[in-house]
Design a protein around this motif. Sequence first.
Motif, PDB file in Angstrom:
ATOM      1  N   GLU A 149      -0.463  -5.602 -15.990  1.00 27.39           N
ATOM      2  CA  GLU A 149      -0.362  -6.982 -16.453  1.00 27.39           C
ATOM      3  C   GLU A 149      -1.031  -7.073 -17.818  1.00 27.39           C
ATOM      4  O   GLU A 149      -2.158  -6.612 -17.992  1.00 27.39           O
ATOM      5  CB  GLU A 149      -1.059  -7.912 -15.469  1.00 27.39           C
ATOM      6  CG  GLU A 149      -1.055  -9.372 -15.880  1.00 27.39           C
ATOM      7  CD  GLU A 149      -1.849 -10.235 -14.929  1.00 27.39           C
ATOM      8  OE1 GLU A 149      -1.437 -11.386 -14.700  1.00 27.39           O
ATOM      9  OE2 GLU A 149      -2.891  -9.763 -14.407  1.00 27.39           O
TER      10      GLU A 149
ATOM     11  N   HIS B  36      -3.057  -1.973 -11.916  1.00 26.09           N
ATOM     12  CA  HIS B  36      -3.353  -2.203 -10.503  1.00 26.09           C
ATOM     13  C   HIS B  36      -3.029  -0.953  -9.679  1.00 26.09           C
ATOM     14  O   HIS B  36      -1.942  -0.389  -9.816  1.00 26.09           O
ATOM     15  CB  HIS B  36      -2.531  -3.370  -9.960  1.00 26.09           C
ATOM     16  CG  HIS B  36      -2.614  -4.617 -10.767  1.00 26.09           C
ATOM     17  ND1 HIS B  36      -3.769  -5.352 -10.876  1.00 26.09           N
ATOM     18  CD2 HIS B  36      -1.675  -5.264 -11.519  1.00 26.09           C
ATOM     19  CE1 HIS B  36      -3.546  -6.409 -11.649  1.00 26.09           C
ATOM     20  NE2 HIS B  36      -2.290  -6.374 -12.054  1.00 26.09           N
TER      21      HIS B  36
ATOM     22  N   PHE C 146      -0.840  -6.575  -6.075  1.00 28.23           N
ATOM     23  CA  PHE C 146      -1.769  -7.537  -6.664  1.00 28.23           C
ATOM     24  C   PHE C 146      -0.991  -8.649  -7.349  1.00 28.23           C
ATOM     25  O   PHE C 146      -0.103  -8.387  -8.164  1.00 28.23           O
ATOM     26  CB  PHE C 146      -2.673  -6.845  -7.688  1.00 28.23           C
ATOM     27  CG  PHE C 146      -3.863  -7.657  -8.123  1.00 28.23           C
ATOM     28  CD1 PHE C 146      -5.064  -7.571  -7.442  1.00 28.23           C
ATOM     29  CD2 PHE C 146      -3.777  -8.517  -9.199  1.00 28.23           C
ATOM     30  CE1 PHE C 146      -6.164  -8.313  -7.834  1.00 28.23           C
ATOM     31  CE2 PHE C 146      -4.867  -9.266  -9.607  1.00 28.23           C
ATOM     32  CZ  PHE C 146      -6.066  -9.169  -8.916  1.00 28.23           C
ATOM     33  N   GLY C 147      -1.335  -9.902  -7.005  1.00 23.27           N
ATOM     34  CA  GLY C 147      -0.735 -11.045  -7.676  1.00 23.27           C
ATOM     35  C   GLY C 147       0.778 -11.031  -7.583  1.00 23.27           C
ATOM     36  O   GLY C 147       1.355 -10.890  -6.500  1.00 23.27           O
ATOM     37  N   SER C 148       1.429 -11.152  -8.723  1.00 26.84           N
ATOM     38  CA  SER C 148       2.898 -11.170  -8.743  1.00 26.84           C
ATOM     39  C   SER C 148       3.495  -9.791  -8.504  1.00 26.84           C
ATOM     40  O   SER C 148       4.703  -9.671  -8.263  1.00 26.84           O
ATOM     41  CB  SER C 148       3.392 -11.722 -10.093  1.00 26.84           C
ATOM     42  OG  SER C 148       2.945 -10.901 -11.161  1.00 26.84           O
TER      43      SER C 148
ATOM     44  N   TYR D 251       3.847  -7.705  -6.004  1.00 30.43           N
ATOM     45  CA  TYR D 251       3.717  -7.595  -4.551  1.00 30.43           C
ATOM     46  C   TYR D 251       4.442  -6.356  -4.053  1.00 30.43           C
ATOM     47  O   TYR D 251       5.620  -6.128  -4.358  1.00 30.43           O
ATOM     48  CB  TYR D 251       4.291  -8.836  -3.884  1.00 30.43           C
ATOM     49  CG  TYR D 251       4.226  -8.770  -2.367  1.00 30.43           C
ATOM     50  CD1 TYR D 251       3.001  -8.751  -1.706  1.00 30.43           C
ATOM     51  CD2 TYR D 251       5.395  -8.708  -1.608  1.00 30.43           C
ATOM     52  CE1 TYR D 251       2.934  -8.679  -0.320  1.00 30.43           C
ATOM     53  CE2 TYR D 251       5.336  -8.646  -0.222  1.00 30.43           C
ATOM     54  CZ  TYR D 251       4.100  -8.623   0.409  1.00 30.43           C
ATOM     55  OH  TYR D 251       4.038  -8.534   1.774  1.00 30.43           O
TER      56      TYR D 251
ATOM     57  N   CYS E  12      -8.269  -3.975  -3.502  1.00 32.62           N
ATOM     58  CA  CYS E  12      -7.988  -4.068  -4.940  1.00 32.62           C
ATOM     59  C   CYS E  12      -8.748  -2.962  -5.648  1.00 32.62           C
ATOM     60  O   CYS E  12      -9.913  -2.696  -5.330  1.00 32.62           O
ATOM     61  CB  CYS E  12      -8.396  -5.444  -5.469  1.00 32.62           C
ATOM     62  SG  CYS E  12      -8.514  -5.557  -7.277  1.00 32.62           S
TER      63      CYS E  12
ATOM     64  N   ASN F 106      -8.667  -2.210  -9.689  1.00 30.12           N
ATOM     65  CA  ASN F 106      -8.081  -2.509 -10.990  1.00 30.12           C
ATOM     66  C   ASN F 106      -8.817  -1.802 -12.119  1.00 30.12           C
ATOM     67  O   ASN F 106     -10.046  -1.659 -12.078  1.00 30.12           O
ATOM     68  CB  ASN F 106      -8.122  -4.023 -11.265  1.00 30.12           C
ATOM     69  CG  ASN F 106      -7.091  -4.778 -10.451  1.00 30.12           C
ATOM     70  OD1 ASN F 106      -6.209  -4.185  -9.833  1.00 30.12           O
ATOM     71  ND2 ASN F 106      -7.209  -6.094 -10.444  1.00 30.12           N
TER      72      ASN F 106
ATOM     73  N   TYR G 176     -11.678 -12.578 -18.194  1.00 25.74           N
ATOM     74  CA  TYR G 176     -11.357 -13.528 -17.136  1.00 25.74           C
ATOM     75  C   TYR G 176     -12.257 -14.755 -17.254  1.00 25.74           C
ATOM     76  O   TYR G 176     -13.470 -14.649 -17.050  1.00 25.74           O
ATOM     77  CB  TYR G 176     -11.566 -12.882 -15.768  1.00 25.74           C
ATOM     78  CG  TYR G 176     -10.658 -11.706 -15.490  1.00 25.74           C
ATOM     79  CD1 TYR G 176      -9.418 -11.890 -14.887  1.00 25.74           C
ATOM     80  CD2 TYR G 176     -11.047 -10.409 -15.845  1.00 25.74           C
ATOM     81  CE1 TYR G 176      -8.582 -10.811 -14.635  1.00 25.74           C
ATOM     82  CE2 TYR G 176     -10.221  -9.336 -15.594  1.00 25.74           C
ATOM     83  CZ  TYR G 176      -8.997  -9.532 -14.984  1.00 25.74           C
ATOM     84  OH  TYR G 176      -8.169  -8.457 -14.742  1.00 25.74           O
TER      85      TYR G 176
END
Length: 228
Positions: free
Chosen positions: A14, A23, A27-29, A31, A43, A45, A55
């Motif tokens: 990402e 990742h 994770f998140g979108s 999937y 997780c 990362n 963040y």
Amino acid sequence: MTMALYAGSDRSSETVKGRLTRHSFSFGSHYDPANLGFGPLVCHNDDRLEPGGGYPDHPHSELEIVTWVLEGALVHTDSARSGEQHVVGAGRAQVLSAGSGVRHSEVADPASGRCRFVQAWLAPSEPGTEPAYVLGEAPLPGSGLVEVAGGSGLPIGTTGARLLLARLAAGQSATLPEDPRQHVFAATGAVSLGPESLRAGDAVRIEDEPGHAVTASEDTELLVWSFA
């Protein structure tokens, strides 16, 4: 008994302004129902931040969040310490136990340039605990693995979980723990592990094959999650 290689080039990624995240798990979108985690590890990362990137303030609950800084410095702020800031430089670790709920932010210290860190999330053994934060200096390892979190390292609320670190010069070896489940990540460099060869960004997940030797073919920083 299994040993499976997960190439860094196959990881989802990402990119947002000031941040690139790779990742290891769904994770998140991104999937992936076949890759939701490994034991309590949900997780893993690998983040690379531009100065000031990262963040902004956001919430978490029921997670043990373990961060190892590889390069630069990370500015951490969380509500468990009433907004107190901590600068986490390279070679340091932090554990944020989100417990019943916490907010935190993490950005690259502009004064230290780019930042790279690896962050893992684990399911806690007990839900609903009081949020807590701890920051520590990892022991300087020689040719073996040292405990960064869990065991004799920073306290972590996941029973039987340990994060171990090895900094290996080319030609040096280390022996993996005897625990039945391990996640081995080459953050930098290159190593051989059984029949597999890992380059920077690659990982091996091991089940019921403890005690393997890892040998560096170039200077390497190795991160190992081990689960009893």
